[in-house]
Structure formats: C-alpha cells, structure tokens
Design a protein around this motif. Structure first.
Motif, PDB file in Angstrom:
ATOM      1  N   CYS A 120      19.972  19.094  -8.732  1.00 14.18           N
ATOM      2  CA  CYS A 120      19.680  18.405  -7.466  1.00 14.18           C
ATOM      3  C   CYS A 120      20.442  17.109  -7.291  1.00 14.18           C
ATOM      4  N   GLU A 121      20.662  16.379  -8.394  1.00 10.19           N
ATOM      5  CA  GLU A 121      21.334  15.081  -8.303  1.00 10.19           C
ATOM      6  C   GLU A 121      22.807  15.259  -7.983  1.00 10.19           C
ATOM      7  N   SER A 122      23.388  14.223  -7.360  1.00 10.45           N
ATOM      8  CA  SER A 122      24.801  14.306  -6.976  1.00 10.45           C
ATOM      9  C   SER A 122      25.592  13.183  -7.626  1.00 10.45           C
ATOM     10  N   ALA A 123      26.902  13.392  -7.632  1.00 11.13           N
ATOM     11  CA  ALA A 123      27.811  12.377  -8.171  1.00 11.13           C
ATOM     12  C   ALA A 123      29.180  12.583  -7.537  1.00 11.13           C
ATOM     13  N   ASP A 124      29.969  11.506  -7.531  1.00  8.46           N
ATOM     14  CA  ASP A 124      31.356  11.619  -7.092  1.00  8.46           C
ATOM     15  C   ASP A 124      32.164  12.199  -8.235  1.00  8.46           C
ATOM     16  N   ILE A 125      32.688  13.399  -8.035  1.00  6.60           N
ATOM     17  CA  ILE A 125      33.417  14.079  -9.111  1.00  6.60           C
ATOM     18  C   ILE A 125      34.648  14.768  -8.534  1.00  6.60           C
ATOM     19  N   SER A 126      35.515  15.218  -9.404  1.00  5.14           N
ATOM     20  CA  SER A 126      36.605  16.120  -9.015  1.00  5.14           C
ATOM     21  C   SER A 126      36.491  17.355  -9.889  1.00  5.14           C
ATOM     22  N   PRO A 152      31.697  19.089 -14.497  1.00  6.96           N
ATOM     23  CA  PRO A 152      33.064  19.607 -14.375  1.00  6.96           C
ATOM     24  C   PRO A 152      33.734  19.836 -15.725  1.00  6.96           C
ATOM     25  N   PHE A 153      33.548  18.880 -16.645  1.00  8.42           N
ATOM     26  CA  PHE A 153      34.100  19.032 -17.995  1.00  8.42           C
ATOM     27  C   PHE A 153      33.480  20.239 -18.695  1.00  8.42           C
ATOM     28  N   THR A 154      32.159  20.385 -18.584  1.00  9.40           N
ATOM     29  CA  THR A 154      31.471  21.515 -19.208  1.00  9.40           C
ATOM     30  C   THR A 154      31.989  22.840 -18.669  1.00  9.40           C
TER      31      THR A 154
END
Length: 600
Positions: free
Chosen positions: A173-179, A145-147
């Motif tokens: 493919c990998e996931s994360a909790d982000i906004s 998100p920052f990128t």
C-alpha cells in the motif's frame, strides 16, 4: 515516479515481459492484485481454483516456451498450497516468479493473519528456501525494484528454477519515489562456454568409441540443444536415449533414437545404453528412475563405460557416477564446440566402424517393437493405456503438445507415444506430483495458443486438479483432457502387488457394499463445468472423439475407460524397492540387484 509497492511489482512484471500471473486473491495480497488493474499494467490475471495449480500452470507455460510466468497468493494456507508446485519446478529446473503477501511489518511475529511464528517471526520464507532458488523479503518499499531485478536475475541465469518474493501488506500500500530497474542492464550476456581442454578430451574419447550413446536429459531441452545433439549423433553414428524430461530432444522417428532409458524406459534404450563404452550425458541428473537405481548393467555401466557429463550445475558432476570428462557449461554451445572439432575424415572413419553397433541397435529396436505392439494395437475394451495413445498420436499435429500426469500414464506415454520436436512432451519427471498435468496444459496453451495441447492423466491424477476445468471454461483455454479412467492408483497397486503380494488403498471401490469399482461420472462432471465431454469405451470411437475435441476450439474432455490389469507401462529397468521381511518372494531378487548398485 511515485508508486505503491503493488504498483512497482505490476509495472516491473510488465516491463520484464511477463504476460500472465495466475493465482487467487486474498486478504494478504488483494492490494497487490489490485495494482494489476492500474493503467500501464499489461499483465493478465488468471484466477485459478487452487493455489497449487497456479504454480503448475506457470510451470507448464515455461516448459512450453522457455519464458517465465508469474503466480501470486495470499498468506498462510494460500501460500503454503504452492509448496508442491514450487518443489516440482525446483526439481525440474523451471523458472517461475512467485509472490505472496504477508502480515504488515509492524505486525510481524504477533501471530496475525495466518502467520506461522513459533520457530521464527514469520516462518514462511524459511519454508520457501527449500523449494526455490532463493526467497526474498523486502522490508521497505524502496527495496522492491532491487528485489525484483535480483529475483529475475536468479530465476533466469545458471540452472533455472523458481524464485519467491514475500511482500508485506503495508508495503503493498505504501508508496515511494522509485525507478524501475532496466533488466537488460542487470543480466549477464551470453551463456557459459566449456573449457577447450575438456571439449578436446571429450571428442577424443568419442572418436575412439565403439558403442557411443548420447543420453539426453531435461537440460538438453532447456538449453535448446536438440539441433546440435542430433547433429553430433549423426556425425558419429551415436545412438540417442533420453530421460523423462529429455523426451523430445531428438525426433523419435530418427534411426539413431533408441527411446527412453531407466526403470520405465524401453528395452532397447536400456540395452544399448548399458552396453555403451562411452556415454555423453547432456543435462541429465541420473536420478534413480532414469538410472535403474544405479544397478550396473541395467541402464548404465560405469565402469567399464566412460562418462562425458555435460551439465550447467557443478553439483551434478560426479554426484552419482564417476566421470571421465566433466563439463560445466551450457549444453548447446558445448555440443556445438564438439562438432567443430570433428573433421569430415574423422566422422567418416567413426561411422565406418559402427556397422556391428548399428545392427545391434536395429535388432534391439525390433525386439522392443514386438514387445510394445500387442498392448499398443490392442482394441480390447476396457482399453490398455497404450491404445488411446496410438490413436491420439495419429490425430495430433506433429508439433502438438502433451502434458502428462504421474503414474501409469506417465510411463506409457514415455514408452509408446513418440514425439518429434522439443518442448512438445511436458511431464513432472522428478518430483512427479499428481494434479500437475491439467493446469500445466492450461499454461502450455497460454504460452503456445496456436498449438494443439492435450493433458493425459489417469483418473486418480485428474481428481486432484478437476476444479481447474472451471478455469479453462472461464478463460476459454481450449485444452483437451484425456482421462484414462481405471478407478484407482494402478501404478501403486502394481508396485504393492509386486513387492508385498497384496495391496491396500490403491483401488477406488465400494468398500462397504459390493466391492465393485467406484468412479465419479467424470464425463458428466466435465459437462457440469461447461465443457464438451465424451466417454469412450470402444476403439472405433476414439479417433472421432479426438478429432472433434481438437477441432472445437474450446475446452474438452475425453474419458477413456481403461483396464486395471493391462494398464501400465513395461518395466525393462529396475527400481530399488525393498520388500518387508515377511514377504519372502522378492528377498533374493532384491539382494541380487542391490549388490549391483554402483552409486555408493
């Protein structure tokens, strides 16, 4: 919310207003492209035939509407196929978001998945550094998100240009909790305003001028400065010339417009601009093409002329010419600030002393018309480059868009195809690759679906992007291609003949048999792709061909058989090309003109 890296990209592009992403899926980015099928993603995927064309399509899209489009490729050759397109966008300051896949982070440096790793572990971002404003390589999903917001900030502020993001396969493919970051809260408000002192000095110079000229570059178009530029010209009775990318900054039927400046400018554009005592450059880089290789008195004369140089990039101020006033600011607000300082009385006095200057302008324009008319109005067969352009201009709507390839067609359109509105003439004016015009036209049509769009190319140019006819048909993008077929690279042949007295590799001929010109049957080729296509060899058939093609509402091609020997633009300017010592004919002229160059 929990999203994979691919979903973060797809959802972010949706929220940031991107309508289209063009490209080709491959091993390195198929997870990324799969995310565009997820619920909530509104970005439409446009499959192209060659990765370079994806970038050119996004380039044309941006130039037509001023909003960015995205492109994506796999790793290795798919990614490196974009270099020419990105270099074009970088040179011409157009915003493109490009994202490609790369080997998984745990595989980095092992030479897998078409990776280049002899000099650095995964060298591709190093390649991108030279042809984009910035290249980004996140190594964790949480960084994406920052990128993304940093990439958009870079792409859409300051001097515009393409950006690159490389996304490893495992991060896709990998996931994360982000906004997803709100772009509105990550972008500056407004534009860069000029220093008041600089504006005051510039206006003082202009009011004292006897022969003022405004030179419009691509920056005048990208800053939406056309209205202010025209108003300033009228307030001072200043003539207006333009570069390749500045064409359209003023309507070419305006009495103050003197046409293009430079090696393939107009004779009046060069003559009047070179005689100016004050030149206002608006977003112009002064490339060798537009400045006639800096030979004094051909296109510009600094000194004795004085330069007011307006540009968003301080790198350009004073780079090629000394400036009397250098202004680093947005072109539109700078011109508006200049207008505010000129009173009605000052305007009247300035206009009153322009009688002799405007008579010179009219005489120079008449002289150019007499030079141009025989080629433009000729009904000979095969055609001159200029005659089909005359008929197209009569048929095309005022706000119709033309995208123009490199070579003879590029110069002929610059000189003899008038445009009346900004963002209706699109050309790769700086890097000038062949194969640009047709995919750029597809992008322009996606950006402006209600406008007529015509791609104008020579056959050599067209053969470098011909497969994209399939893209036009598959997606029903109703662009008209005008291919001026003269069986070769005639602008190169002309240059070789002038500077070397002979040519090699510039004509398409049956070299091993009878030596006659060779050409693929471009019309039948287009039909095989499913397009409407006609070959035109006589003047009386041109108008009907253009009218039918533009009215169809589906992809079309017109092949205009063009003369090899009456095909090129005029060259009122000069271009610094040395001849080999064994070709004596050009040595004296070259030495004389080289001695006039001012840039050193």
């Amino acid at each position: 919310m929990k999203l994979t890296g691919g979903e973060i990209v797809a959802q972010t592009l949706t929220e940031y207003g991107i309508e289209y992403i063009a490209g080709i899926p491959g091993h390195g980015n198929w997870t990324l492209t799969d995310a565009f099928l997820q619920d909530g993603c509104k970005v439409k995927f446009i499959q192209v035939m060659h990765e370079q064309s994806a970038i050119h399509m996004a380039d044309g899209y941006y130039r037509a509407c001023g909003k960015p489009m995205a492109a994506t490729t796999s790793v290795g050759p798919g990614a490196t196929n974009t270099v020419i397109g990105l270099a074009t966008a970088y040179a011409d300051s157009t915003s493109i978001f490009f994202i490609n896949g790369s080997p998984s982070t745990h595989m980095k440096g092992h030479g897998v998945m078409q990776e280049i790793e002899r000099q650095q572990e995964n060298s591709f971002p190093r390649i991108m550094e030279e042809v984009t404003k910035r290249s980004y390589s996140p190594i964790r999903v949480e960084e994406i998100p920052f990128t993304m917001h940093r990439a958009f900030n870079t792409m859409l502020t300051g001097r515009r240009g393409p950006v690159h993001v490389e996304l490893p396969m495992d991060l896709q493919c990998e996931s994360a909790d982000i906004s997803i970051h709100d772009l509105d809260k990550r972008m500056p408000i407004g534009v860069t305003h000029p220093a008041p002192e600089a504006v005051t000095r510039a206006v003082k110079l202009l009011l004292a001028a006897e022969r003022p000229v405004i030179c419009a570059g691509g920056g005048a178009i990208s800053a939406d400065a056309s209205e202010a530029l025209t108003a300033l010209a009228e307030r001072l009775s200043a003539a207006v010339s333009f570069t390749w990318n500045g064409k359209g900054a003023i309507s070419e039927d305006h009495e103050l417009c003197i046409g293009a400046v430079g090696q393939t400018g107009t004779s009046c554009g060069n003559k009047i601009t070179a005689s100016a005592d004050v030149v206002v450059s608006v977003g112009c880089r002064f490339t060798d093409w537009s400045a006639s290789s800096y030979a004094k008195g051909v296109s510009f004369s600094f000194p004795p002329g004085k330069l007011i140089h307006i540009d968003l990039d301080p790198h350009e101020i004073g780079k090629n010419y000394p400036t009397e006033v250098g202004i680093v600011a947005d072109a539109r607000v700078t011109l508006e600030a200049m207008l505010e300082l000129i009173t009605d009385l000052q305007s009247s006095k300035a206009i009153a002393k322009r009688k002799d200057f405007l008579e010179d302008v009219r005489a120079a324009k008449d002289e150019w018309e007499q030079m141009l008319a025989p080629r433009r109005d000729s009904t000979q067969s095969p055609f001159t480059s200029q005659h089909p352009l005359k008929i197209l201009r009569e048929v095309l709507e005022t706000d119709g868009i033309v995208t123009v390839g490199s070579g003879n067609t590029q110069g002929a359109v610059k000189q003899s195809f008038p445009v009346y509105k900004p963002r209706t003439h699109l050309t790769s004016g700086s890097f000038s690759p062949m194969g640009w015009a047709y995919p750029a036209a597809l992008g322009a049509k996606l950006a402006c679906p209600d406008k007529q769009v015509v791609a104008i190319m020579g056959d050599g140019d067209f053969m470098m992007c011909a497969p994209e006819m399939g893209v036009a048909v598959m997606h029903n993008i109703p662009v008209v291609a005008l291919v001026q077929n003269n069986s070769g690279y005639m602008s190169i042949r002309g240059g070789m003949r002038k500077f070397q007295g002979r040519h090699i590799g510039a004509e398409f001929n049956h070299h091993e048999s009878n030596g006659e010109p060779y050409s693929a049957d471009i019309t039948d080729m287009a039909k095989s792709f499913g397009m409407h296509a006609v070959k035109v060899e006589s003047s009386e058939d041109l108008r009907k061909a253009f009218e039918e093609a533009l009215a169809l509402g589906r992809p079309a091609l017109i092949e205009a058989i063009t003369s090899r020997d009456a095909a090129g633009p005029f060259t009122p300017g000069w271009w610094d090309f040395p001849s080999p010592e064994y070709y004596e004919k050009e040595q004296e002229v070259y030495a004389e003109m080289r001695a006039k160059e001012q840039h050193m």
